[in-house]
Scaffold this motif. Structure first.
Motif, PDB file in Angstrom:
ATOM      1  N   PRO A 268      61.789  36.570  27.118  1.00 46.87           N
ATOM      2  CA  PRO A 268      61.979  35.124  27.301  1.00 46.87           C
ATOM      3  C   PRO A 268      63.207  34.578  26.578  1.00 46.87           C
ATOM      4  CG  PRO A 268      59.669  35.608  26.961  1.00 46.87           C
ATOM      5  CD  PRO A 268      60.408  36.894  26.728  1.00 46.87           C
TER       6      PRO A 268
ATOM      7  N   ILE B 274      60.745  40.014  34.988  1.00 46.95           N
ATOM      8  CA  ILE B 274      62.111  39.491  34.999  1.00 46.95           C
ATOM      9  C   ILE B 274      63.131  40.516  34.513  1.00 46.95           C
ATOM     10  CG2 ILE B 274      63.606  37.582  34.230  1.00 46.95           C
ATOM     11  CD1 ILE B 274      61.282  36.835  36.115  1.00 46.95           C
TER      12      ILE B 274
ATOM     13  N   SER C  52      54.506  40.470  29.928  1.00 53.36           N
ATOM     14  CA  SER C  52      54.484  40.159  31.362  1.00 53.36           C
ATOM     15  C   SER C  52      55.837  39.647  31.828  1.00 53.36           C
ATOM     16  CB  SER C  52      53.404  39.114  31.651  1.00 53.36           C
ATOM     17  OG  SER C  52      52.127  39.587  31.307  1.00 53.36           O
ATOM     18  N   PHE C  53      56.451  38.798  31.031  1.00 49.73           N
ATOM     19  CA  PHE C  53      57.741  38.217  31.394  1.00 49.73           C
ATOM     20  C   PHE C  53      58.804  39.305  31.525  1.00 49.73           C
ATOM     21  CE2 PHE C  53      61.719  35.996  30.992  1.00 49.73           C
ATOM     22  CZ  PHE C  53      61.486  34.737  31.534  1.00 49.73           C
TER      23      PHE C  53
ATOM     24  N   ALA D 218      57.387  29.410  33.607  1.00 50.72           N
ATOM     25  CA  ALA D 218      57.953  29.693  32.292  1.00 50.72           C
ATOM     26  C   ALA D 218      59.480  29.771  32.363  1.00 50.72           C
ATOM     27  CB  ALA D 218      57.382  31.005  31.742  1.00 50.72           C
ATOM     28  N   GLN D 219      59.998  30.401  33.410  1.00 51.74           N
ATOM     29  CA  GLN D 219      61.451  30.441  33.603  1.00 51.74           C
ATOM     30  C   GLN D 219      62.035  29.037  33.664  1.00 51.74           C
ATOM     31  OE1 GLN D 219      61.373  33.215  37.166  1.00 51.74           O
ATOM     32  NE2 GLN D 219      63.242  33.922  36.181  1.00 51.74           N
TER      33      GLN D 219
ATOM     34  N   PHE E 115      52.309  37.235  27.106  1.00 50.69           N
ATOM     35  CA  PHE E 115      53.376  36.513  27.793  1.00 50.69           C
ATOM     36  C   PHE E 115      54.694  37.292  27.742  1.00 50.69           C
ATOM     37  CE2 PHE E 115      56.937  33.403  27.307  1.00 50.69           C
ATOM     38  CZ  PHE E 115      57.036  33.060  28.650  1.00 50.69           C
TER      39      PHE E 115
ATOM     40  N   ALA F  93      54.418  29.468  26.672  1.00 55.25           N
ATOM     41  CA  ALA F  93      53.402  30.457  27.054  1.00 55.25           C
ATOM     42  C   ALA F  93      52.039  29.800  27.213  1.00 55.25           C
ATOM     43  CB  ALA F  93      53.348  31.571  26.012  1.00 55.25           C
TER      44      ALA F  93
ATOM     45  N   CYS G 109      51.698  27.560  30.301  1.00 55.85           N
ATOM     46  CA  CYS G 109      51.680  28.303  31.563  1.00 55.85           C
ATOM     47  C   CYS G 109      50.414  29.124  31.744  1.00 55.85           C
ATOM     48  CB  CYS G 109      52.908  29.210  31.648  1.00 55.85           C
ATOM     49  SG  CYS G 109      54.475  28.309  31.780  1.00 55.85           S
TER      50      CYS G 109
ATOM     51  N   ARG H 271      52.944  31.698  37.049  1.00 62.91           N
ATOM     52  CA  ARG H 271      53.055  31.367  35.621  1.00 62.91           C
ATOM     53  C   ARG H 271      54.418  31.769  35.068  1.00 62.91           C
ATOM     54  NH1 ARG H 271      47.094  33.874  34.757  1.00 62.91           N
ATOM     55  NH2 ARG H 271      45.899  31.986  35.197  1.00 62.91           N
ATOM     56  N   ILE H 272      54.889  32.942  35.469  1.00 61.43           N
ATOM     57  CA  ILE H 272      56.196  33.403  35.001  1.00 61.43           C
ATOM     58  C   ILE H 272      57.306  32.510  35.552  1.00 61.43           C
ATOM     59  CG2 ILE H 272      57.872  35.287  35.124  1.00 61.43           C
ATOM     60  CD1 ILE H 272      55.606  35.807  33.168  1.00 61.43           C
ATOM     61  N   ARG H 273      57.179  32.106  36.810  1.00 56.23           N
ATOM     62  CA  ARG H 273      58.198  31.243  37.421  1.00 56.23           C
ATOM     63  C   ARG H 273      58.264  29.880  36.717  1.00 56.23           C
ATOM     64  NH1 ARG H 273      58.720  28.690  43.220  1.00 56.23           N
ATOM     65  NH2 ARG H 273      56.555  28.227  42.835  1.00 56.23           N
TER      66      ARG H 273
END
Length: 286
Positions: free
Chosen positions: A277, A273, A268-269, A239-240, A265, A254, A257, A235-237
């Motif tokens: 975001p 990372i 977690s991001f 979002a990136q 979100f 968010a 994903c 999900r994070i990937r």
């Protein structure tokens, strides 16, 4: 000393726009978990056998095999059943900007054709590939006048060799023959497509005819992640990718994903990372 590990310094050019490192590891060695990064990677196995997990596919890597990784693709290397005597590899990382001035616009050398995968060069071509890799190591170690230009030229030559071979190859090397690896490949590929639907461990285990406890244990063994951790990373990937390539609002990204709320979100991001975001979006546009 016989039996000891050998690791060269990680030679780099232009603040790590290009890095190369040799490693000789005796005995077993496993990355803790899969990871991804915003630069290209070339992994060449000089000796031994390894298992490589890439975006849901599991490969058995043998001496003379080369792995190409595109930016932001998930990957991990692990022990195989035959690597008790250790292994040797050369690892290269480079950014697109480092190589761009030397690329021929007529040849689509990057990103790597067919996504990140394994390339199995014939024995007669392996010596040429290895010579280029050792030349790159020598240039970075000795740092004589013009070494950065020589490194770029050698890297382009290597990329052209990879591109030519891919044009000639009739088929991609098969995935790992290990039944456990094949099952996890199927499940990881399924999650890559359906992660936004919030699949649970029990649901997926039932769908693939495996017990939840066994799936959890085997999934962690192959990917380095627990089931829920892997879903979060997917999900994070994604979002990136949307932050880099779209102008959608963070809230919209968010939700698309699979995150239930913006606070979860953002938290977690940043944990994964290291940036919020909005900070990530700003830096990726530079």
């Amino acid at each position: 000393m016989p039996g000891s590990d050998v690791t060269s310094p990680k030679y780099h050019i232009l603040e790590r726009s290009f890095t190369i490192q040799y490693l000789h590891k005796n005995g077993s060695y496993s990355m803790n978990r899969a990871h991804f990064h915003p630069f290209y990677e070339i992994y060449y196995l000089l000796k031994g056998e390894r298992v490589y997990f890439i975006n849901g596919s599991v490969y058995t890597v043998n001496k003379g095999d080369l792995i190409v990784i595109n930016p932001h693709d998930l990957h991990r290397t692990d022990n195989s059943n035959a690597d008790s005597n250790g292994f040797e590899r050369i690892l290269i990382n480079f950014t697109h900007d480092f190589i761009t001035p030397n690329l021929d616009g007529e040849l689509p050398l990057l990103p790597f054709k067919g996504d990140s995968h394994l390339i199995r060069f014939p024995l007669k071509e392996q010596a040429s590939i290895e010579n280029m890799l050792w030349e790159l190591m020598a240039e970075c170690k000795e740092k004589q006048a013009g070494h950065a230009a020589v490194v770029r030229a050698l890297l382009v030559k290597l990329l052209i060799c990879i591109y030519r071979f891919q044009l000639q190859a009739l088929e991609e090397p098969s995935r790992s023959p290990n039944p456990m690896h094949r099952k996890i490949s199927e499940i990881a590929s399924y999650l890559t497509v359906h992660f936004h639907e919030k699949p649970t461990l029990d649901q997926v285990a039932k769908q693939f005819f495996i017990s939840p406890s066994h799936l959890s244990r085997v999934f962690k063994s192959v990917t380095g992640f627990y089931f829920r951790e892997y879903l979060l990373l997917l999900r994070i990937r994604e979002a990136q990718k949307q932050l880099r390539e779209t102008h959608h609002k963070v809230q919209t990204i968010a939700e698309s994903c699979g995150f239930e709320n913006l606070t979860h979100f953002n938290k977690s991001f940043k944990k994964i990372i290291g940036l919020s975001p909005l900070q990530y979006r700003k830096r990726s546009k530079i």
